[in-house]
Design a protein around this motif. Sequence first.
Motif, short mmCIF file in Angstrom:
data_model
loop_
_atom_site.label_atom_id
_atom_site.label_comp_id
_atom_site.label_asym_id
_atom_site.label_seq_id
_atom_site.Cartn_x
_atom_site.Cartn_y
_atom_site.Cartn_z
N TYR A 167 0.80 -1.22 0.00
CA TYR A 167 0.00 0.00 0.00
C TYR A 167 0.84 1.28 0.00
O TYR A 167 0.30 2.36 -0.26
N ARG A 226 -5.59 4.40 1.04
CA ARG A 226 -4.46 3.66 0.47
C ARG A 226 -4.64 2.14 0.60
O ARG A 226 -4.01 1.38 -0.14
N ILE A 231 -3.76 2.59 -5.81
CA ILE A 231 -2.70 2.85 -4.83
C ILE A 231 -1.61 3.72 -5.43
O ILE A 231 -1.15 4.70 -4.83
#
Length: 357
Positions: free
Chosen positions: A58, A96, A104
């Motif tokens: 992430y 995220r 992302i």
Amino acid sequence: MLPIESPVKPMLARPASKIPESAELLFEPKWDGFRCLVFRDGDELSLQSRSGKPLNRYFPEVLERLRADLPERVVLDGELVVVVNGRLDFDALTERVHPAQSRIDLLAEQHPARYVAFDLLALGDESFVDEPTSARRERLEGLAAEHVHITPATTDPATAREWFTLFEGAGLDGVIGKPLAAGYSPGKRVMFKYKHSRTADCVLAGLRWHVDGEPGELVGSVLLGLYDDAGVLHHVGTVGSFPVARRRELAGELAELITDGEHPWLGDSTREGQRLPGGVNRWRSAEQPWVPLRPERVLEVGYEHTEGGHPARFRLNAQFVRWRPDREPKSCGYTQLEEPANYDLDAVFRGEVKPAS
């Protein structure tokens, strides 16, 4: 191999009412982000969440920066944060955690995350877990780099109180106190957290039944509303912490308010931009059921801070304080919510105390 291997439970904090006059604590700002431990062993670098799960996927931009700036072998404890318009933005941070890598990558480019370090657990072959906070802090300060921010710290209670007030305007969450003589205790509540606490009068506009009872038997939570300047009622949060006996009492007390007629959060009564309860979002794929109540009662709740821009909502579940039979629901508006004075977030990253112009 590092002297400390992932997963490691981070050291935790327990709530405390006010910053004490103490020479035995190291005070730090409480960052509003994702707790994150960093493990680097040569080319291998991993980001670990508070629960022990990997975060690498992430935050690709954080990995890139940490590889460029960190020593070859190190273990850090800290926080991942995202800055939007000069303030920490928890909503932008949670976005995220998304299944689509393309999403992302886009968010990483638009609002790159930063890592703020506040503890050093290992460096090279040395483990500092058993070292006191004072020694760990001294070693940590030697790691400051362009993209690895070291959180400000002070042993002066007066400075800590000033930070508690000023830094909120940059989106920070309060102050942490670490015993100077204590080692790093994974999973233990050794530290102290001093957080902002406020109250607001809200409209009671709905409820959810408790999962452990039949509908009409136990109240799981009550839904809170506030009116904006245009007279639109927005869902701002919930109160759900009640003893079992009180849940049963509330089921009886609130039954007379249940309505299947007109309600400001249903059907033709809703407005564009209105915050509504139970909707589909990235955390749930189906609407969350709730029961509408005629918006006739007012309750006072305790909350720490808000999020989500305008209209805002309570960041965490609010706490019931008392019923307010003396208040009219229409008088419960956003204007009662406190807005902290603006503050220069970059000054916090630099460890300075400087009000924004």
